[in-house]
Design an enzyme around this catalytic site. Structure first.
Site, PDB file in Angstrom:
ATOM      1  N   ASP A 162      84.625 -69.899  47.901  1.00 30.76           N
ATOM      2  CA  ASP A 162      84.593 -71.361  47.807  1.00 30.76           C
ATOM      3  C   ASP A 162      83.741 -71.953  48.934  1.00 30.76           C
ATOM      4  O   ASP A 162      84.023 -71.730  50.114  1.00 30.76           O
ATOM      5  CB  ASP A 162      86.048 -71.857  47.883  1.00 30.76           C
ATOM      6  CG  ASP A 162      86.205 -73.293  47.441  1.00 30.76           C
ATOM      7  OD1 ASP A 162      85.196 -73.999  47.331  1.00 30.76           O
ATOM      8  OD2 ASP A 162      87.364 -73.694  47.220  1.00 30.76           O
ATOM      9  N   GLY A 212      79.253 -76.326  40.903  1.00 33.28           N
ATOM     10  CA  GLY A 212      78.117 -76.515  39.998  1.00 33.28           C
ATOM     11  C   GLY A 212      76.869 -77.067  40.668  1.00 33.28           C
ATOM     12  O   GLY A 212      75.929 -77.481  39.984  1.00 33.28           O
ATOM     13  N   ASP A 233      86.630 -80.228  40.908  1.00 33.16           N
ATOM     14  CA  ASP A 233      87.976 -79.723  40.599  1.00 33.16           C
ATOM     15  C   ASP A 233      88.597 -80.405  39.380  1.00 33.16           C
ATOM     16  O   ASP A 233      88.586 -81.628  39.257  1.00 33.16           O
ATOM     17  CB  ASP A 233      88.912 -79.952  41.794  1.00 33.16           C
ATOM     18  CG  ASP A 233      88.586 -79.025  42.958  1.00 33.16           C
ATOM     19  OD1 ASP A 233      87.526 -78.372  42.937  1.00 33.16           O
ATOM     20  OD2 ASP A 233      89.407 -78.965  43.882  1.00 33.16           O
TER      21      ASP A 233
HETATM   22  C1  GLA Z   1      88.621 -76.278  46.330  1.00 27.62           C
HETATM   23  C2  GLA Z   1      88.555 -75.530  44.992  1.00 27.62           C
HETATM   24  C3  GLA Z   1      89.931 -75.475  44.382  1.00 27.62           C
HETATM   25  C4  GLA Z   1      90.896 -74.780  45.341  1.00 27.62           C
HETATM   26  C5  GLA Z   1      90.886 -75.489  46.690  1.00 27.62           C
HETATM   27  C6  GLA Z   1      91.671 -74.697  47.727  1.00 27.62           C
HETATM   28  O1  GLA Z   1      88.955 -77.618  46.150  1.00 27.62           O
HETATM   29  O2  GLA Z   1      87.639 -76.128  44.122  1.00 27.62           O
HETATM   30  O3  GLA Z   1      89.902 -74.773  43.138  1.00 27.62           O
HETATM   31  O4  GLA Z   1      90.512 -73.435  45.494  1.00 27.62           O
HETATM   32  O5  GLA Z   1      89.573 -75.658  47.190  1.00 27.62           O
HETATM   33  O6  GLA Z   1      91.645 -75.275  48.994  1.00 27.62           O
END
Ligand code: GLA
Length: 412
Positions: A162, A212, A233
């Site tokens: 991430d 993305g 998200d």
């Molecule tokens: C981001 C990701 C989520 C999740 C959070 C965790 O927002 O997009 O899917 O993994 O971090 O902190």
């Protein structure tokens, strides 16, 4: 049967579901690959469960063990859900050798991996290329190879990586006024972990989570990405889900065996989604050949939610071996029509009503020619289980936010 009158979807009961979703590492010999390991990682879209959408920061080792138990007990494992993925907040501190330790919520990751594997399931984990994860825990910057080797030694089967603080730590800090250079740094960071995972010598699904940015579908497969997020998200509400669906139009050609567009994890069973919305969410993720990562409270799953998540006909659309993602074919008013080719000359058609009810006075009329079909098409309504025949211009009544999902056995 020939449908000569409006096709009415099963009546939709509104249901409200509780929304609780707010949010000494030990190394050893790598666990033997779980029996079901595919020779090719993510040959079909990965299926499993991830902790974030329900537990967020509160997740503990016990929750992961419970999820594994429930995956088996509910029949979800038999339906194809294999990965149990720990999201953010398992991380502790690095020691003087740079080894990242788990925090007190996850006392023994190797033992947890062994437990999950003993159920015939696989374990996923989470990190990122910056100094910190999105929740502010330690991430992998400058420790990529070390972390990848540790995951392999624990027996980890899936990594969600991430972007988070890499944006400020590296991209913003090193190239504050050069967006193109920032994007090159981002791609290089994902490449670095891709190589580290390969070098670690264990098949690990590599999931890119960078929302993305800069068209990851164009560059992620080349650096070993098995899936990449295409959007921000997902939230457990219809607006978020429908918005994400619309952002997938045009991405079909980038998906295929081993590399998938990821419109984010499932919210089926979360928030206040109606049954129609839960069905549509699941129908469209299957149409989109999306990873099916449930994110609900498995020990307290309602029967109607289990019925959606384990609908084998719908899962078969998602898991079709050709791996052709659906395309948006046309919209008529508030009704959207998507289709995808399936193996053996079959085809899936989804008719989604994004607006209010369409009743007998003004039903939606299906155009077969726009779908490239000629004459009556025999198929199965995958939510009612009934045989249907789709005919040109046929009227279809759709409840608000519901989807008619049909598998045409032999598309003509
Ligand atoms: C981001 C990701 C989520 C999740 C959070 C965790 O927002 O997009 O899917 O993994 O971090 O902190």
């Amino acid at each position: 049967m020939q449908v000569s009158k409006p096709l009415v979807l099963a009546s939709v009961a509104l249901a409200s579901f509780s929304c609780l979703a707010q949010a000494s590492e030990k190394t050893g010999a790598a666990q033997a690959e779980p029996a079901a390991a595919a020779s090719r990682v993510a040959a079909t879209p990965p299926m499993g469960w991830n902790s974030w959408n329900f537990f967020a920061r509160k997740v503990t080792e016990q929750d992961i063990r419970n999820a594994a138990d429930q995956m088996v007990a509910t029949g979800m494992k038999d339906a194809g859900y294999i990965y149990i993925n720990i999201d953010d907040t398992w991380e502790g501190e690095r020691d003087s050798s740079g080894v990242l330790h788990t925090n007190s919520k996850f006392p023994d990751m190797k033992a947890l991996a062994d437990y999950v594997h003993s159920k015939g399931l696989r374990l996923g984990i989470y990190s990122g290329p910056g100094t910190k994860t999105c929740a502010g825990y330690a991430a992998s910057l400058d420790h990529e190879a070390q972390d990848a080797q540790m995951y392999a030694s624990w027996g980890i089967d899936y990594l969600k990586y991430d972007l988070c603080s890499f944006r400020t730590d590296v991209m913003g800090a090193k190239a504050p006024n050069d967006e193109a250079e920032q994007m090159r740094m981002m791609v290089a960071a994902y490449d670095k972990m891709g190589k580290a995972l390969k070098a670690a010598g264990r098949p690990i699904v590599y999931s890119l989570c960078q929302y993305g940015w800069d068209a990851p579908w164009e560059w992620a497969p080349a650096l070993g990405g098995n899936l990449w997020r295409t959007t921000g998200d997902v939230q457990a509400n219809w607006g978020s889900i429908y918005n994400i669906i619309n952002q997938q139009a045009g991405l079909a050609k980038y998906a295929g065996p081993g590399h998938w567009n990821d419109p984010d994890m499932l919210e089926v069973g979360n928030g206040r989604l109606t049954l129609a919305e839960n069905r549509s969410h699941f129908s469209m993720w299957a149409m989109l050949a999306a990873p099916l990562l449930a994110g609900n409270d498995l020990p307290n799953m309602k029967p109607e939610i289990k019925a959606i998540l384990t609908n084998s006909d719908v899962i078969a659309i998602d898991q079709d071996e050709l791996g052709h993602q659906a395309s948006h074919i046309y919209s008529d008013g508030e009704v959207d029509v998507w289709s995808r080719p399936l193996s053996g000359g079959a085809m899936a058609v989804a008719v989604l009503n994004a607006g209010s009810d369409r009743v007998a006075t003004h039903p939606f009329h299906l155009s077969l020619s726009k779908l490239g079909l000629h004459g009556a098409q025999k198929g199965k309504d995958l939510w009612s289980g009934q045989e249907v025949t789709l005919t040109d211009d046929m009227p279809i009544e759709l409840k608000s936010h519901d989807t008619l999902l049909v598998r045409i056995a032999s598309a003509k």
